[in-house]
Design an enzyme around this catalytic site. Structure first.
Site, PDB file in Angstrom:
ATOM      1  N   HIS A 141       0.839  -1.210   0.000  1.00  0.00           N
ATOM      2  CA  HIS A 141       0.000   0.000   0.000  1.00  0.00           C
ATOM      3  C   HIS A 141       0.871   1.256   0.000  1.00  0.00           C
ATOM      4  CE1 HIS A 141      -3.590   2.438   1.272  1.00  0.00           C
ATOM      5  NE2 HIS A 141      -2.627   3.197   1.780  1.00  0.00           N
ATOM      6  N   GLU A 142       1.795   1.327   0.932  1.00  0.00           N
ATOM      7  CA  GLU A 142       2.624   2.529   1.022  1.00  0.00           C
ATOM      8  C   GLU A 142       3.552   2.661  -0.179  1.00  0.00           C
ATOM      9  OE1 GLU A 142       1.887   4.804   2.977  1.00  0.00           O
ATOM     10  OE2 GLU A 142       0.546   3.658   4.260  1.00  0.00           O
ATOM     11  N   HIS A 147       1.751   4.458  -2.832  1.00  0.00           N
ATOM     12  CA  HIS A 147       1.876   5.910  -2.632  1.00  0.00           C
ATOM     13  C   HIS A 147       3.241   6.398  -3.122  1.00  0.00           C
ATOM     14  CE1 HIS A 147      -1.783   6.911  -0.544  1.00  0.00           C
ATOM     15  NE2 HIS A 147      -1.552   6.123   0.488  1.00  0.00           N
ATOM     16  N   HIS A 183       3.380   6.820  -6.720  1.00  0.00           N
ATOM     17  CA  HIS A 183       2.616   8.007  -7.119  1.00  0.00           C
ATOM     18  C   HIS A 183       3.506   9.255  -7.065  1.00  0.00           C
ATOM     19  CE1 HIS A 183      -1.600  10.111  -6.702  1.00  0.00           C
ATOM     20  NE2 HIS A 183      -1.054  10.302  -7.879  1.00  0.00           N
TER      21      HIS A 183
END
Length: 689
Positions: free
Chosen positions: A477-478, A481, A484
């Site tokens: 998940h991180e 990010h 991104h």
């Protein structure tokens, strides 16, 4: 380019690293070893003065306003302040100390007043309002639009008295948010549950005993301790057969910020809620929730609460079924107590073993941290052609931090990725991504420096740190990010990376989690930490078959937090103040919250919504983005290849690399061809009828 060209502060003393326009470090990393706490105050003062001067020069021009001499000039301004704040606030979250905390309490309100002075400046607002959009390119139009929205939402159209009050509120809110965060860290850092002898260790598998021993050593203690780090307390609640110790640990975990004394957050929360409501009314909104959602994909509290209701109903029903199975297990063991919140994880693991023949400690043996890092990197390589090269001799702010150079297939540098994976007393709880430097081309080209911060329980020296499947999901998940931020491909800083709508920002992270659950990825990377053997196919099948196990519980604890968040911010609490526990209890009573489940984040320690405004009235965003990510991954399934090159190219162009170039609805539609429905989300969570 390794560093922003005009970020130096020549008025500072020679020994202050922030004096230097460019740092002579590899890849322009901050020279962490040279930066001392006493450097920050003068660096902030000099950077604030420099930015004030830059803004005055822009606002006081006598030439007609143009995009370049006003908006682009604002984008070029403040680089020194960005650099100082970027280093400082990354460290106050990940490796703080009393000196940094004192500076944080002092500098926060100053930064808030500085920001208010910019966005409430009438001359500056007049210039921005006067700029003609005709003739601008699409990115410049988007930048101009974002500036106008920021100014209006900051109060630029208000009268002088209301502007003054808005500025006062902003400064006070900064002070309160800092106090909330520091109180929470104090409660988390001060608690330890000593485990004395074999009786207290009953039920704990070897990996958890080792982690508890490591936590004790870090604190200078003998034996084993359980702390309030999620990577320690959650497995303790799963495996400990000592119901009395589970109850003590769970009570400490859920009462963070609510223990009386100097670290109690209840009065802080009441004031924050009142000030947010006042600010929203000054800006012409019915409530803070209406203000917060006005600039989001959902656009209104009704849309967000509608989604929460649609998910709550099936999740509540599923949680009731799960509770009955847990209660049956309690009775089968010969006990006559009713399942309580501190029992849920323990008995859920027993039910999972019975129904799926699945043991979490067996799974962890195949999920060593290094393998999972490599799995995340390999997925990015196959999707986007990225390369990852670990760097040894580079600055780092803690010995545990690891650094990788991220490259394109042609060898050009994408940026740097820092991984800070282990829990420690100087780090706040949770997991997050942030940037020491963000991508842009206006002042560069400037490549990003992105960090992921986790709180995994560190194994003793010589042992592998083992992750639960939930831990591995957090890592993916991180890293979503992080991608991104790393893959951002924009000209203007205001649009860079994760600077997108709050209920769109979780799409890249939650979408990336899907690849962890793919057999192709797990077969390649889930390998035993000692033998290197791949996870047996039978165990892999059982793991994937159990993906939706306990999803009633997981969805209820999350959704309840989102509902309480929205309910708090739809209220307009008067001068009498807010009784925080009573308000929370009443909000939960109205939705028939199961007594056996607690909110994922109870209000007194709900850092997402009270450490700053970032997720205030916005915790629903994870669920909103999950509607998107469940549908988005279906695009790869429909292509017949979870690494389909054409789908991955669209994903990079319109999601991971696009920053805030487009309205989020337009961005998603450009990737997928349409907007999504809720059906894939309910299927993913196992809640579909």
């Amino acid at each position: 380019m390794s560093d922003a060209a005009d970020a130096g502060l020549p008025s500072l003393p020679q020994d202050n690293p922030f004096r230097e326009a460019q740092w002579g470090t590899p890849h322009g990393l901050p020279p962490f070893e040279r930066i001392r706490p006493e450097h920050y105050r003068p660096a902030f003062e000099a950077a604030l003065a420099a930015h004030d001067s830059e803004i005055r020069a822009i606002a006081n021009q006598t030439t007609p306003a143009t995009f370049d001499n006003t908006v682009a000039a604002m984008e070029r301004a403040g680089q020194a302040l960005e650099r100082v704040a970027g280093v400082f606030y990354n460290l106050t979250g990940s490796h703080t100390n009393p000196e940094l905390q004192a500076i944080e309490r002092e500098i926060g309100p100053k930064l808030a007043r500085h920001g208010s002075a910019i966005y409430l400046n009438p001359e500056l607002w007049a210039r921005i309002s006067a700029i003609e959009a005709d003739g601008l390119g699409p990115e410049e139009r988007r930048v101009l639009d974002r500036y106008r929205i920021r100014f209006r939402r900051s109060g630029a159209d208000l009268g002088s008295d209301d502007k003054a009050r808005i500025a006062e509120i902003a400064a006070r809110m900064s002070e309160l948010g800092t106090r909330f965060s520091q109180n929470l860290l104090a409660d988390e850092s001060s608690f330890t549950l000593p485990l004395q002898g074999e009786e207290d260790l009953a039920g704990l598998p070897p990996f958890l005993r080792a982690a508890a021993e490591s936590a004790a050593k870090e604190r200078g203690l003998d034996g084993h301790v359980i702390t309030l780090s999620r990577s320690l307390i959650e497995p303790f609640l799963v495996f400990s057969t000592r119901r009395d110790l589970r109850e003590r640990a769970y009570a400490a975990w859920t009462r963070r910020g609510e223990n009386g004394g100097e670290t109690d957050n209840r009065a802080i929360i009441a004031e924050i809620i009142r000030l947010r409501a006042e600010r929203a009314r000054l800006l012409g909104f019915e409530s803070f929730a209406h203000f917060a959602l006005d600039d989001t994909m959902a656009a209104s509290p009704d849309a967000a609460t509608g989604l929460l209701r649609d998910v709550w109903t099936p999740a509540h029903a599923r949680a009731g079924e799960e509770r009955d199975r847990l209660q049956a297990m309690v009775q089968a063991e010969g006990h006559n107590f009713a399942v309580q919140a501190h029992d849920w994880r323990h008995y859920a693991e027993k039910v999972r073993r019975a129904e799926h023949d699945l043991d979490e400690s067996e799974i962890k043996a195949y999920l060593p941290l290094d393998r999972m890092i490599q799995a995340a990197f390999d997925t990015a390589s196959r999707l986007f052609g990225l390369t990852f090269t670990e760097l040894a001799d580079v600055p780092r702010y803690h010995p545990d931090v690891r650094v990788w150079r991220v490259g394109n297939p042609d060898g050009s540098e994408v940026g740097l990725f820092l991984g800070d994976y282990f829990a420690r007393a100087s780090k706040r709880s949770g997991a997050w991504m942030s940037a020491f430097r963000s991508q842009e081309r206006l002042n560069g080209p400037i490549t990003p420096i992105i960090v992921n911060v986790m709180n995994f329980a560190k194994a003793p020296d010589g042992e592998s740190t083992l992750l639960s499947f939930d831990d591995a999901r957090t890592l993916f998940h991180e890293f979503g990010h992080a991608l991104h931020g790393l893959l951002s491909d924009v000209t203007y800083p205001i649009l860079s990376g994760t600077a997108v709508s709050r209920d769109f920002v979780e799409l890249p992270s939650q979408l990336y989690e899907h690849w962890l659950e793919q057999p192709e990825v797990l077969r390649a990377h889930a390998r035993h930490h000692r033998t290197g053997e791949p996870m047996p196919d039978a165990l892999l099948k059982k793991l994937l078959a159990a993906r939706t196990f306990n999803q009633g519980f997981a969805t209820v604890e999350y959704t309840a937090s989102a509902i309480v968040d929205m309910t708090l911010h739809l209220s307009a609490e008067g001068e009498g103040g807010l009784d925080v526990p009573a308000f929370e209890a009443e909000a939960l009573r109205r939705i028939s919250m199961p007594a056996e489940i607690s909110m994922r984040h109870r209000t007194p320690h709900f850092a997402h919504i009270f450490s700053g405004d970032g997720y205030a009235a916005g915790y629903y965003s994870y669920l909103w983005s999950e509607v998107l990510d469940a549908d988005a991954f279906d695009a790869f399934r429909e292509a017949g290849d979870i690494f389909d090159p054409e789908t991955a190219k669209r994903l990079r162009t319109f999601v991971y690399g696009a920053g805030n170039l487009r309205d989020p609805r337009e961005a998603y539609t450009a990737f997928r061809g349409r907007l999504p429905s809720i059906a894939p989300l309910l299927k993913k969570r196992g809640l579909a009828a």
